[in-house]
Motif scaffolding. Structure first.
Motif, PDB file in Angstrom:
ATOM      1  N   ILE A   1       0.823  -1.207   0.000  1.00 35.21           N
ATOM      2  CA  ILE A   1       0.000   0.000   0.000  1.00 35.21           C
ATOM      3  C   ILE A   1       0.862   1.264   0.000  1.00 35.21           C
ATOM      4  O   ILE A   1       1.720   1.449   0.861  1.00 35.21           O
ATOM      5  N   GLN A   2       0.635   2.095  -0.967  1.00 32.45           N
ATOM      6  CA  GLN A   2       1.168   3.446  -0.957  1.00 32.45           C
ATOM      7  C   GLN A   2       0.092   4.342  -1.551  1.00 32.45           C
ATOM      8  O   GLN A   2      -0.975   3.880  -1.961  1.00 32.45           O
ATOM      9  N   GLY A   3       0.328   5.612  -1.599  1.00 30.40           N
ATOM     10  CA  GLY A   3      -0.681   6.483  -2.168  1.00 30.40           C
ATOM     11  C   GLY A   3      -0.324   7.939  -1.965  1.00 30.40           C
ATOM     12  O   GLY A   3       0.803   8.296  -1.622  1.00 30.40           O
ATOM     13  N   ASP A   4      -1.319   8.767  -2.178  1.00 27.11           N
ATOM     14  CA  ASP A   4      -1.147  10.210  -2.091  1.00 27.11           C
ATOM     15  C   ASP A   4      -2.049  10.772  -1.000  1.00 27.11           C
ATOM     16  O   ASP A   4      -3.081  10.187  -0.664  1.00 27.11           O
ATOM     17  N   ALA A   5      -1.630  11.891  -0.464  1.00 29.19           N
ATOM     18  CA  ALA A   5      -2.408  12.541   0.590  1.00 29.19           C
ATOM     19  C   ALA A   5      -2.185  14.040   0.514  1.00 29.19           C
ATOM     20  O   ALA A   5      -1.198  14.509  -0.068  1.00 29.19           O
ATOM     21  N   PHE A   6      -3.100  14.787   1.091  1.00 29.82           N
ATOM     22  CA  PHE A   6      -2.923  16.234   1.222  1.00 29.82           C
ATOM     23  C   PHE A   6      -2.776  16.584   2.699  1.00 29.82           C
ATOM     24  O   PHE A   6      -3.521  16.083   3.546  1.00 29.82           O
ATOM     25  N   VAL A   7      -1.802  17.436   2.981  1.00 28.19           N
ATOM     26  CA  VAL A   7      -1.631  17.971   4.328  1.00 28.19           C
ATOM     27  C   VAL A   7      -2.096  19.410   4.336  1.00 28.19           C
ATOM     28  O   VAL A   7      -2.206  20.050   3.283  1.00 28.19           O
ATOM     29  N   PHE A   8      -2.338  19.931   5.537  1.00 32.87           N
ATOM     30  CA  PHE A   8      -2.934  21.254   5.688  1.00 32.87           C
ATOM     31  C   PHE A   8      -2.057  22.145   6.571  1.00 32.87           C
ATOM     32  O   PHE A   8      -2.073  22.025   7.791  1.00 32.87           O
ATOM     33  N   PRO A   9      -1.276  23.022   5.946  1.00 34.13           N
ATOM     34  CA  PRO A   9      -0.356  23.872   6.708  1.00 34.13           C
ATOM     35  C   PRO A   9      -1.070  24.718   7.756  1.00 34.13           C
ATOM     36  O   PRO A   9      -2.221  25.131   7.579  1.00 34.13           O
ATOM     37  N   LYS A  10      -0.364  24.941   8.834  1.00 35.60           N
ATOM     38  CA  LYS A  10      -0.895  25.706   9.971  1.00 35.60           C
ATOM     39  C   LYS A  10      -1.308  27.104   9.542  1.00 35.60           C
ATOM     40  O   LYS A  10      -0.597  27.793   8.821  1.00 35.60           O
ATOM     41  N   THR A  11      -2.485  27.488   9.979  1.00 34.76           N
ATOM     42  CA  THR A  11      -2.987  28.834   9.743  1.00 34.76           C
ATOM     43  C   THR A  11      -4.023  29.157  10.812  1.00 34.76           C
ATOM     44  O   THR A  11      -4.690  28.258  11.326  1.00 34.76           O
ATOM     45  N   GLY A  12      -4.118  30.407  11.134  1.00 35.05           N
ATOM     46  CA  GLY A  12      -5.148  30.834  12.059  1.00 35.05           C
ATOM     47  C   GLY A  12      -6.311  31.494  11.342  1.00 35.05           C
ATOM     48  O   GLY A  12      -7.271  31.945  11.968  1.00 35.05           O
TER      49      GLY A  12
ATOM     50  N   ILE B   1       4.525   0.267   1.812  1.00 32.19           N
ATOM     51  CA  ILE B   1       5.798   0.244   1.104  1.00 32.19           C
ATOM     52  C   ILE B   1       6.901   0.574   2.102  1.00 32.19           C
ATOM     53  O   ILE B   1       6.630   0.932   3.254  1.00 32.19           O
ATOM     54  N   GLY B   2       8.145   0.454   1.688  1.00 28.80           N
ATOM     55  CA  GLY B   2       9.252   0.681   2.615  1.00 28.80           C
ATOM     56  C   GLY B   2       9.191   2.015   3.327  1.00 28.80           C
ATOM     57  O   GLY B   2       9.480   2.114   4.530  1.00 28.80           O
ATOM     58  N   GLU B   3       8.790   3.059   2.606  1.00 31.79           N
ATOM     59  CA  GLU B   3       8.776   4.407   3.187  1.00 31.79           C
ATOM     60  C   GLU B   3       7.735   4.583   4.282  1.00 31.79           C
ATOM     61  O   GLU B   3       7.780   5.568   5.015  1.00 31.79           O
ATOM     62  N   VAL B   4       6.794   3.654   4.387  1.00 29.20           N
ATOM     63  CA  VAL B   4       5.815   3.713   5.471  1.00 29.20           C
ATOM     64  C   VAL B   4       6.476   3.359   6.803  1.00 29.20           C
ATOM     65  O   VAL B   4       6.127   3.900   7.856  1.00 29.20           O
ATOM     66  N   TYR B   5       7.482   2.466   6.756  1.00 26.03           N
ATOM     67  CA  TYR B   5       8.121   1.978   7.973  1.00 26.03           C
ATOM     68  C   TYR B   5       9.488   2.611   8.227  1.00 26.03           C
ATOM     69  O   TYR B   5       9.994   2.529   9.349  1.00 26.03           O
ATOM     70  N   LEU B   6      10.063   3.215   7.218  1.00 26.51           N
ATOM     71  CA  LEU B   6      11.420   3.740   7.332  1.00 26.51           C
ATOM     72  C   LEU B   6      11.442   5.254   7.278  1.00 26.51           C
ATOM     73  O   LEU B   6      10.609   5.877   6.612  1.00 26.51           O
ATOM     74  N   THR B   7      12.395   5.840   7.964  1.00 31.75           N
ATOM     75  CA  THR B   7      12.602   7.282   7.836  1.00 31.75           C
ATOM     76  C   THR B   7      13.182   7.559   6.454  1.00 31.75           C
ATOM     77  O   THR B   7      13.723   6.651   5.803  1.00 31.75           O
ATOM     78  N   PRO B   8      13.099   8.795   5.965  1.00 33.51           N
ATOM     79  CA  PRO B   8      13.719   9.111   4.677  1.00 33.51           C
ATOM     80  C   PRO B   8      15.200   8.743   4.636  1.00 33.51           C
ATOM     81  O   PRO B   8      15.693   8.274   3.603  1.00 33.51           O
ATOM     82  N   ASP B   9      15.913   8.935   5.747  1.00 36.01           N
ATOM     83  CA  ASP B   9      17.338   8.586   5.776  1.00 36.01           C
ATOM     84  C   ASP B   9      17.540   7.078   5.642  1.00 36.01           C
ATOM     85  O   ASP B   9      18.416   6.620   4.914  1.00 36.01           O
ATOM     86  N   GLN B  10      16.758   6.305   6.380  1.00 36.19           N
ATOM     87  CA  GLN B  10      16.874   4.853   6.302  1.00 36.19           C
ATOM     88  C   GLN B  10      16.531   4.348   4.900  1.00 36.19           C
ATOM     89  O   GLN B  10      17.242   3.508   4.336  1.00 36.19           O
TER      90      GLN B  10
END
Length: 411
Positions: A296-307, A369-378
C-alpha cells in the motif's frame, strides 16, 4: 537533515515575528501534471468547488520538486492551503514542528478509522491526531504484461509463481523481445526489490525486514534468496534501461517490444492513453496467491498551519470532499489507483482495480511500502545499497550486511 532545516527555519521565522499569511488564497500544491493525472485531480477540484470551496491550482512537475516547494513555502511563512505528499513519513517532521493543522473533527465525524487501512492510518494519524487526508491507494508491485508479446513467445498462461515468472522471462528473451521493461533509476530498482521481497517472502519476511528491521531476518538465507532473484532480473533488461523513465518502459510493453514490466498501478494511465484495455491487450498480476502482500502506498494532502478561519474552513471541506465515495470513484478511475475506502461501488472500475479492491478486503495482506516503515534517511540508505548491488558484482552477503547497517539508524 530535513528536520533540522525545518526547525531552523521555524525558529528564524519565530524570532523575526513572521506569521502565516493573514488572508491567504486557497492554493493547492500538487505534482499531478500528466494528462491523465491532470484529468484526475480536476475531479477533486470540481467536487470541492461544487461543495463551496475555492481552489487555486499550483501544479509542479516532479514529486520531489513539488514537496520541496511546499516545505519551503510552509517554513517561509507563505504556506498554501493544502499540499500533496505521499502517505509515508515524508511529512512527519512538519507535524513534529507544529506546522500542520489537524482535521480531527472531519476524521471522527466521518469515521475514517472504520474504512482506512492500518498502514495508512499509522501514517496520517500522529499521537491521536489526523494531519493528512489520504486520496487513494496505489500498489507498486503490479506485474504488467503484453498479450501480443506473450503470444509471440509462446506463453499460454500468465505466471502464477516466481518460478513461472522467470520461465516466462526466459521465453520472452529467447523470442528476441525485451523480457523485462525497466528504467535504470534507483526508485525503480527499489520497486523491483520490494516486489521480489513481497512475492517470495510473503507478509512475514517483508515486515520482519522493513518494519521490525530484524537483523536475523535480514541476514537469513531466505532474504539472501530474495536478493539473488532481484539481481537475476537484471539479466532480462535491455542495454537502454539505464536512466529510462518509467513511462517509456511502459511504452515498450504497450508496443509489444517488451513482455513484462513491474511497476505501480499508475502505469494503467499509460495503457489507457494508448487505448488499450486490461484483459484484452495487456494483463495485470497483483501477486502470486494469498501469501503475497498488497504493498500500500498512495497520495495525501496535508494542511499547513494557519489561524485564518476561512482557510481552516476550506481545509476541512477539502478533507471531507476527498474521502466522499463519489469523489473517490471519479478520481481513482482516471488515476489508475483504487479508492481508500472499500464501501464504494466497484462495478465501474477496470479489472485490475477490481482485483486490487478484492485483495484489500483481506486485512492480513495489508502492508505499507518501505517508506511507510522507514525514515527518509533509512530508506535512502537502503536504496543506495540496492542500486549498488544491482549495478556491480557485489556479493549478496555483503548487500545483506550493508542493508542491516542502513536500517540500524535510529528513527
Amino acid at each position: 537533515m530535513l528536520k533540522q532545516r525545518i526547525l531552523a527555519a521555524a525558529l528564524a521565522l519565530a524570532s523575526a515575528g513572521a506569521a502565516f499569511g493573514a488572508d491567504p488564497k486557497p492554493e493547492v500544491i500538487h505534482w499531478w501534471t500528466s494528462s491523465s493525472e491532470a484529468a484526475a485531480v480536476r475531479t477533486i477540484a470540481d467536487a470541492y468547488r461544487a461543495a463551496g470551496g475555492a481552489w487555486t491550482d499550483t501544479a509542479i512537475a516532479g514529486a520531489d520538486q513539488a514537496r520541496a516547494v511546499a516545505i519551503n513555502r510552509i517554513v517561509g511563512g507563505n504556506a498554501p492551503m493544502a499540499a500533496q505528499f505521499n502517505t509515508t513519513k515524508q511529512f512527519t517532521d512538519l507535524v513534529e514542528q507544529g506546522m500542520l493543522n489537524n482535521v480531527d473533527d472531519v476524521a471522527l465525524r466521518e469515521g475514517w478509522d472504520k474504512f482506512l487501512p492500518e498502514p495508512v492510518l499509522n501514517v496520517i494519524r500522529v499521537k491521536g491526531h489526523y494531519y493528512a487526508v489520504p486520496v487513494n491507494i496505489h500498489m507498486q508491485a503490479w506485474i504488467w504484461y503484453s498479450k501480443a508479446a506473450f503470444q509471440k513467445a509462446g506463453i499460454a498462461k500468465e505466471p502464477a509463481s516466481v518460478e513461472e515468472l522467470f520461465a516466462a522471462l526466459d521465453k520472452l528473451k529467447a523470442a528476441g523481445l525485451i523480457a523485462l521493461a525497466h528504467g535504470g533509476q534507483p526508485w525503480q530498482e527499489n520497486i523491483l526489490f520490494l516486489s521480489m521481497l513481497a512475492h517470495m517472502g510473503g507478509t512475514d519476511l517483508y515486515l520482519k525486514v522493513l518494519r521490525e528491521r530484524d537483523p536475523a531476518a535480514i541476514n537469513s538465507e531466505a532474504f539472501r534468496r530474495v536478493l539473488l532473484n532481484f539481481k537475476r532480473l537484471q539479466s532480462y533488461v535491455d542495454a537502454g534501461a539505464p536512466g529510462r523513465n518509467w513511462n517509456d518502459a511502459t511504452a515498450l510493453v504497450i508496443s509489444g517490444k517488451a513482455g513484462i514490466q513491474v511497476m505501480g498501478d499508475w502505469a494503467k494511465g499509460e495503457f489507457g492513453a494508448a487505448r488499450q484495455s486490461a484483459g484484452k491487450e495487456y494483463g495485470c498480476i497483483p501477486g502470486f496467491g494469498p501469501r503475497s502482500p498488497y504493498l500500500i502506498q498512495g497520495d495525501a494532502f496535508v494542511f499547513p498551519k494557519t489561524g485564518n478561519a476561512q482557510q481552516i474552513k476550506y481545509q476541512k471541506l477539502l478533507a471531507s470532499v476527498i474521502v466522499a465515495p463519489r469523489t473517490q470513484i471519479a478520481f481513482n478511475k482516471l488515476k489508475g489507483s483504487i479508492p481508500i475506502r472499500g464501501d464504494v461501488d466497484a462495478s465501474g472500475m477496470d479489472p485490475c482495480a477490481k482485483a486490487g479492491m478484492a485483495i484489500m478486503k483481506d486485512r492480513t495482506r495489508h502492508v505499507g511500502i518501505g517508506e511507510v516503515y522507514l525514515t527518509p534517511d533509512q530508506n535512502g540508505a537502503m536504496q543506495d545499497v540496492l542500486t549498488s548491488f544491482w549495478n556491480t558484482k557485489m556479493p549478496a552477503e555483503k548487500a545483506q550486511k550493508l542493508i542491516a547497517a542502513a536500517l540500524r539508524n535510529e528513527q
